[in-house]
Enzyme design. Structure first.
Site, short mmCIF file in Angstrom:
data_model
loop_
_atom_site.label_atom_id
_atom_site.label_comp_id
_atom_site.label_asym_id
_atom_site.label_seq_id
_atom_site.Cartn_x
_atom_site.Cartn_y
_atom_site.Cartn_z
N ASN A 14 45.48 -30.10 -37.38
CA ASN A 14 46.88 -30.52 -37.60
C ASN A 14 47.57 -30.81 -36.27
O ASN A 14 48.39 -31.73 -36.19
CB ASN A 14 47.64 -29.44 -38.37
CG ASN A 14 47.41 -29.56 -39.87
OD1 ASN A 14 47.91 -30.48 -40.50
ND2 ASN A 14 46.62 -28.65 -40.42
N LEU A 93 54.71 -13.28 -38.93
CA LEU A 93 55.82 -13.12 -37.99
C LEU A 93 56.92 -12.29 -38.63
O LEU A 93 57.24 -12.47 -39.81
CB LEU A 93 56.34 -14.50 -37.58
CG LEU A 93 55.31 -15.33 -36.81
CD1 LEU A 93 55.67 -16.80 -36.80
CD2 LEU A 93 55.13 -14.80 -35.38
N HIS A 109 51.02 -25.12 -45.37
CA HIS A 109 50.17 -24.22 -46.15
C HIS A 109 49.30 -25.06 -47.08
O HIS A 109 49.79 -26.01 -47.71
CB HIS A 109 51.05 -23.26 -46.97
CG HIS A 109 50.23 -22.27 -47.73
ND1 HIS A 109 49.61 -21.19 -47.12
CD2 HIS A 109 49.90 -22.21 -49.04
CE1 HIS A 109 48.95 -20.50 -48.03
NE2 HIS A 109 49.10 -21.09 -49.20
C1 GRF Z 1 45.29 -25.72 -42.38
O1 GRF Z 1 44.61 -25.84 -43.61
C2 GRF Z 1 46.69 -25.24 -42.59
O2 GRF Z 1 47.27 -25.70 -43.78
C3 GRF Z 1 46.54 -23.76 -42.63
O3 GRF Z 1 45.54 -23.47 -41.68
C4 GRF Z 1 44.70 -24.61 -41.53
C5 GRF Z 1 44.72 -24.96 -40.08
O4 GRF Z 1 43.80 -25.99 -39.79
N1 GRF Z 1 47.79 -23.10 -42.39
P1 GRF Z 1 43.82 -26.68 -38.37
O5 GRF Z 1 43.66 -25.58 -37.33
O6 GRF Z 1 45.10 -27.40 -38.21
O7 GRF Z 1 42.64 -27.58 -38.38
#
Ligand code: GRF
Length: 220
Positions: A14, A93, A109
């Site tokens: 992400n 947190l 999420h």
């Molecule tokens: C993602 O699926 C996000 O929705 C969740 O943790 C994962 C993180 O993936 N909170 P990345 O580290 O961004 O690849």
């Protein structure tokens, strides 16, 4: 230019999608720092490769959760962010931390909240037999994986899916909606007002992110 600090714990896909978005002309925000609670988080290398400052605050070095939160806030504030983006940040947190950044702390999420808060969302979606799954970007509140919903993307659940294929389909949408939410915030179109979302975008602009995903479902 809006200043964004990203908090990670792992892979950082992400984070990478946010970097890709900020590279585009006219994107009104930039990532000024990436902070991880895990020294081995792969996302740190993604940031470092771009010359973006990184910091690690290992939660295991702190006897109490509150101490970690206070230290984390100190590091974050040093970068003077307008927005704090949790991108796979795997620490809960505390209320004080959440209140300090109210209205400028967002999370993604991997489920259509309020369904499946917590861990193993894809496995649970398959076990429950839901036909539609997805992801949610929301403002963070003191309740884990709750808080006013900014944007969601839905994907079909196919009979042939396993946890990995479903996770990959959802993740592809995470990489669409999270930069979109950051853009809205940076453009001043998105606010939290008395605990509710105020989003100044054409309604079909938001829903268009959702409907085509369902329409593209291959016949089962
Ligand atoms: C993602 O699926 C996000 O929705 C969740 O943790 C994962 C993180 O993936 N909170 P990345 O580290 O961004 O690849």
């Amino acid at each position: 230019m809006m200043r964004v600090v990203v908090l990670i714990s792992g892979r950082g896909s992400n984070l990478a999608s946010l970097f890709a978005a900020t590279d585009r002309d006219g994107f009104p925000a930039r990532v000024v720092a990436v902070i991880s609670n895990r020294p081995a988080a792969q996302g740190l290398a993604i940031a470092a490769a771009r010359g973006v400052p990184t910091d690690v605050l290992d939660h295991r070095q702190f006897a109490e959760r509150g101490q970690f939160d206070t230290a984390l806030a100190g590091v974050i504030d040093g970068f003077m962010p307008d927005l704090i983006v949790l991108a796979g940040f795997m620490r809960i947190l505390g209320e004080g931390f959440v209140r300090r950044y109210e209205g400028r702390l967002i999370n993604i999420h991997p489920s259509l909240l309020p369904a499946f808060p917590g861990l193993h969302t894809h496995r649970r979606a398959l076990l429950e037999g839901v036909r539609i799954h997805g992801c949610t970007v929301h403002f963070v509140t003191a309740d884990l994986d709750h808080g006013p919903v900014i944007i969601q993307a839905a994907v079909p659940v196919l009979d042939s899916d396993d946890e990995d294929t479903l996770a990959a389909r959802v993740l592809a949408q995470e990489h669409v909606v999270y930069p979109q939410a950051v853009r809205w915030f940076a453009e001043g179109r998105l606010h939290l007002c008395a605990g509710r979302i105020v989003l100044d975008v054409p309604q079909d602009g938001a829903s268009a992110l959702i409907a085509p995903q369902i329409a593209r479902c291959p016949p089962c």
